[in-house]
Design a protein around this motif. Structure first.
Motif, PDB file in Angstrom:
ATOM      1  N   LEU A 123       0.594  -1.313  -0.290  1.00  0.00           N
ATOM      2  CA  LEU A 123      -0.271   0.037   0.165  1.00  0.00           C
ATOM      3  C   LEU A 123       1.001   1.060  -0.017  1.00  0.00           C
ATOM      4  O   LEU A 123       1.688   1.557   0.790  1.00  0.00           O
ATOM      5  N   ALA A 124       0.892   2.079  -1.025  1.00  0.00           N
ATOM      6  CA  ALA A 124       1.448   3.371  -1.276  1.00  0.00           C
ATOM      7  C   ALA A 124       0.814   4.567  -0.696  1.00  0.00           C
ATOM      8  O   ALA A 124       1.433   5.364  -0.203  1.00  0.00           O
ATOM      9  N   ARG A 125      -0.422   4.438  -0.973  1.00  0.00           N
ATOM     10  CA  ARG A 125      -1.105   5.915  -0.630  1.00  0.00           C
ATOM     11  C   ARG A 125      -2.728   5.445  -0.724  1.00  0.00           C
ATOM     12  O   ARG A 125      -3.187   4.607  -1.376  1.00  0.00           O
ATOM     13  N   GLY A 126      -3.360   6.186  -0.156  1.00  0.00           N
ATOM     14  CA  GLY A 126      -4.830   6.290  -0.023  1.00  0.00           C
ATOM     15  C   GLY A 126      -5.506   7.855   0.019  1.00  0.00           C
ATOM     16  O   GLY A 126      -4.855   8.704   0.522  1.00  0.00           O
ATOM     17  N   VAL A 127      -6.000   7.933  -1.202  1.00  0.00           N
ATOM     18  CA  VAL A 127      -6.657   9.378  -1.415  1.00  0.00           C
ATOM     19  C   VAL A 127      -7.977   9.453  -1.796  1.00  0.00           C
ATOM     20  O   VAL A 127      -8.672   8.578  -2.398  1.00  0.00           O
ATOM     21  N   THR A 128      -8.629  10.549  -1.336  1.00  0.00           N
ATOM     22  CA  THR A 128      -9.885  10.656  -1.581  1.00  0.00           C
ATOM     23  C   THR A 128     -10.350  11.072  -2.885  1.00  0.00           C
ATOM     24  O   THR A 128      -9.543  11.495  -3.804  1.00  0.00           O
ATOM     25  N   ARG A 129     -11.723  11.070  -3.159  1.00  0.00           N
ATOM     26  CA  ARG A 129     -12.197  11.451  -4.623  1.00  0.00           C
ATOM     27  C   ARG A 129     -11.468  12.883  -4.991  1.00  0.00           C
ATOM     28  O   ARG A 129     -11.183  13.228  -6.351  1.00  0.00           O
ATOM     29  N   GLY A 130     -11.982  13.709  -4.237  1.00  0.00           N
ATOM     30  CA  GLY A 130     -11.658  15.348  -4.645  1.00  0.00           C
ATOM     31  C   GLY A 130     -12.599  15.605  -5.986  1.00  0.00           C
ATOM     32  O   GLY A 130     -13.609  15.390  -6.057  1.00  0.00           O
ATOM     33  N   ASP A 131     -11.816  16.240  -6.793  1.00  0.00           N
ATOM     34  CA  ASP A 131     -12.593  16.565  -8.028  1.00  0.00           C
ATOM     35  C   ASP A 131     -12.469  15.501  -9.040  1.00  0.00           C
ATOM     36  O   ASP A 131     -12.849  15.804 -10.275  1.00  0.00           O
TER      37      ASP A 131
END
Length: 793
Positions: A123-131
């Motif tokens: 697991l490298a990163r978790g990101v929200t949807r944003g735009d």
């Protein structure tokens, strides 16, 4: 269009960035749909960056912006099955003449979209949807979510794997969290979705770790080293690698099956571990997905069917109080009518004054209203951001609104306030009469809430009508005699409006100036409840009730007085003689005749139903059946000591004390004596040779039986000394399985319990465990063999 765009963009910021939405999802969908329709009608005015062409919101401050490897798109919505059909027709048309497709259907989780990136299996990163292009880096918080693996479970992971999913707060954990907050005196969280979003965006990962978040993944972004031909194949692969995929998806062959899936899951939307607000339907084949492509914001190969909203916003116009059958005074919200979960809601309970304070609602607030399935509407809380200073707090009244008696807590420390006038408070009598007629008591279908009020408190809404008179509205009164026809107040009504013609209904129009024409105040024909079974149609002839006058389904502000149990007199105008004549006198209505018949039939109901009808606190159908089975007659129950009642199986000290306290009140005993004198059965007939074959056994009945109703099966079990349970556990002795049995049958099989069909149930009732020993043992053996065979296969 500009106004709608501003509203939608503001709502997106509040929803995606601040985690503090001021619009319910349904209202947001309505605004976006209205804008989409206007853009279709006026394409020259549509903006390139319109909310209908873009996704989500901007990154929230405090989190580093991160670009997605591949754009996260949104989904178009369908709000009816016909719209689903139209989408499918467009998709199949896009695939070419005669094309066929398989549809993957899955639950649309009401949570927060997340993008997880694994590099070489880590697991490298978790990101929200944003735009949709750039989101917020919430990696540290994602790592605290228990079911998100740090590494993929494969020795040969793909070099890059970007998966999309939904972070959600499990429903049971959310209820537990709010229980803890209640006990700590803290404000409850409004809903699982907002709580999940707020938990994921905590600056301190330790706070996120303390919350029971979970993730289900449901889609792919960029990937290198994963080969699959379909969405369903990807789910199987992701699950094999240890990524959490939802168990609630199906690949279906045609639209008929898709429709059935939508309908079935809508009926059981609260049976799963998380909140859902719809169904996502996808073309399963990746080749067909690529052929269909996407618009600027959404794929053409998928659509989200949205169920009717269960959470909306509306205006809280007032907080009034209601008095129940036990004297409990309950505040309730009066709201601007709003449609939620398929029905229009105008009122919702607030439980008690402490509940009002805890939820922080003020009269005049915009509030969040929730109605899950058939559950009573609940005011969740206020939208504080929309307050303008005109709101005011609720103040609990000092006197009972129904009888004027001072109200107070029954004992020190009680949160509930009660009216102590239990004998003759009209609201309490109405509640008791309605309860006595309910399905679990005498089961008098024609005696519902409105009829109970008409019998006991017919003038309940008179003050509202008089207030309308003072505000300039009118009250319309039926013609009662020929003298009324000569009154200056005489008018003719047609379709709820005054008519210049004479082919309408003659009425008296009452205003503030001539309100002396109104009928005098009424008292209920049932004042305590003792004469309920002695009523005759003649007793009900002059009972009238007050109703708001509607035209075309809309309230006019005017009121009308109508007979409740008898028909209205029919007057007809004769042109030849220019006069009105009475052509049909008032007579008992069909429902009144039915009420008389059902009251007579109710006298023969078994003892347990009579006990339920008495409104003894804590005595519901289960306790009533136990008492009726143990004692057999009302006299025996009245004569039993507290110790004897406490020792009765299924009763216990709280119910026993409630029974003794109830019979200690003189007018309660007089009520029972009056019913007995009217012919109500006060003892059960015991069959000759009747044996308690189920003594000490717990039996669960699930599914439909030909020879027993649901209540009949329970009564049969309890009458033979058994316990009729509604849930399956290791302590269950027998599970009776009928037609269309649900999850209880599956659970019984999993636990290895003794399972009977209807014939086995009848044998059990007649002869006890010995009569079904071999059959039950055979059932267990068969199920064990089947389980072993399945495991071997």
């Amino acid at each position: 269009m500009a106004e709608l765009t501003a509203q939608i963009e503001q709502a997106r910021e509040e929803y995606y960035v601040r985690d503090a939405p001021t619009l319910a999802d349904a209202e947001y969908d309505r605004l976006e749909r209205e804008l989409r329709e206007l853009e279709a009608e006026n394409p020259q005015l549509a903006r390139v960056d319109s909310p209908t062409q873009t996704v989500g919101g901007q990154a929230a401050p405090g989190f580093a912006p991160v670009a997605h490897l591949e754009r996260m798109m949104s989904l178009d919505n369908a709000f009816s099955l016909e719209e689903v059909d139209a989408w499918a027709a467009r998709a199949l048309d896009g695939l070419g003449a005669g094309a066929k497709a398989e549809f993957l259907c899955e639950l649309k989780i009401d949570g927060l979209a997340i993008d997880l990136v694994y590099e070489n299996g880590v697991l490298a990163r978790g990101v929200t949807r944003g735009d949709g292009r750039v989101g917020e880096d919430v990696t540290a918080n994602v790592r605290t979510i228990a079911n998100v693996p740090e590494r993929l479970g494969t020795p040969n992971p793909p070099a890059i794997l970007e998966v999309r999913g939904e972070v959600f707060y499990p429903s049971a954990a959310f209820e537990e969290l709010n229980d803890q907050r209640r006990e700590a005196g803290l404000a409850e969280f409004a809903n699982p979705r907002n709580t999940a979003a707020g938990s994921l965006r905590q600056k301190d990962p330790a706070v996120t770790a303390s919350r029971a978040l979970a993730v289900y993944v449901h889609g792919l972004g960029a990937h290198d080293g994963l080969e699959a031909a379909s969405q369903s194949a990807v789910y199987a692969q992701l699950q094999e690698w240890g990524l959490p995929t939802s168990p609630h998806w199906r690949v279906l062959q045609d639209l008929g099956a898709v429709r059935d899936f939508i309908t079935d899951r809508g009926e059981h939307r609260h049976d799963v571990e998380h909140e859902i607000d719809g169904i996502v339907i996808k073309i399963d084949s990746f080749a067909q997905q690529r052929q269909l492509g996407a618009t600027s914001r959404a794929p053409r190969w998928a659509i989200a069917y949205k169920y009717p909203p269960e959470e909306v916003t509306t205006k809280l116009l007032d907080i009034a109080v209601n008095v129940g059958r036990t004297g409990r005074v309950t505040p309730y919200g009066v709201m601007e009518p709003v449609k939620v979960a398929g029905s229009t809601v105008e009122m919702a309970t607030l439980h008690n004054q402490f509940d009002v304070e805890r939820k922080g609602v003020l009269i005049g607030d915009t509030i969040i209203l929730r109605k899950a399935g058939d559950v009573i509407p609940e005011i969740v809380g206020p939208v504080e951001a929309l307050r303008d200073g005109s709101e005011r707090p609720f103040v609990m009244p000092e006197d009972c609104p129904a009888c004027g008696t001072p109200i107070a807590p029954e004992k020190e420390g009680d949160k509930d306030w009660r009216c102590p006038n239990t004998k003759s408070c009209p609201a309490q009598v109405a509640g008791r009469v309605e309860h006595a007629a309910s399905r679990g008591a005498f089961d008098i279908e024609s005696l519902g809430e409105e009829s109970a009020i008409a019998l006991t408190d017919p003038d309940r809404r008179r003050p509202e009508a008089l207030a309308a008179l003072r505000a300039g509205h009118a009250v319309y009164l039926p013609i009662r005699s020929a003298e009324d026809l000569a009154s200056p107040a005489f008018v003719v009504m047609k379709n709820g409006e005054e008519s210049r013609g004479t082919d309408g209904v003659p009425m008296l129009r009452i205003t503030e100036e001539n309100q002396d024409l109104l009928p005098p105040p009424q008292h209920g024909v049932v004042t305590i409840g003792d004469n309920l079974f002695d009523l005759t149609p003649g007793d009900l002839e002059h009972v009238v009730v007050w109703q708001p006058l509607r035209r075309g389904g809309e309230s006019t502000g005017d009121w009308q007085i109508v007979p409740s149990f008898w028909s209205r007199q029919i007057w007809r105008y004769y042109k030849t003689t220019s006069e009105w004549r009475l052509t049909k006198p008032s007579q008992p209505g069909k429902t009144t005749d039915l009420l008389m018949d059902q009251l007579e039939h109710a006298k023969e109901q078994p003892l347990w139903r009579v006990l339920v009808a008495l409104s003894i606190r804590h005595v519901g159908p289960t306790a009533a059946r136990s008492l009726a089975t143990a004692y057999g007659s009302m006299d025996a129950i009245r004569a039993a000591s507290l110790e004897e009642l406490t020792g009765t199986d299924g009763v216990g000290p709280i119910i026993a004390e409630a029974v003794r306290d109830w019979f200690a009140v003189d007018w309660h005993g007089a009520l029972v004596d009056a019913w007995a004198a009217s012919g109500v059965r006060m003892a059960d007939e015991v069959e000759e040779g009747f044996v308690r074959t189920l003594e000490g056994l717990t039996v669960v009945v699930t599914g439909g039986l030909e020879g027993f109703t649901r209540d009949g099966a329970k009564e049969a079990i309890i009458a033979r000394g058994g316990k009729a349970s509604g849930s399956v556990s290791k302590k269950t002795d027998y599970v009776v399985v009928g037609e269309n049995a649900g999850s209880k049958a599956d659970k019984a099989a999993d636990l290895g319990l003794r399972i009977l069909d209807e014939a086995g149930f009848e044998a059990l009732l007649a002869g006890g465990p010995e009569a079904v020993g071999d059959a039950a043992e055979a059932t267990e053996t068969t199920e064990a063999d089947e389980a072993a065979a399945t495991e071997k296969d």
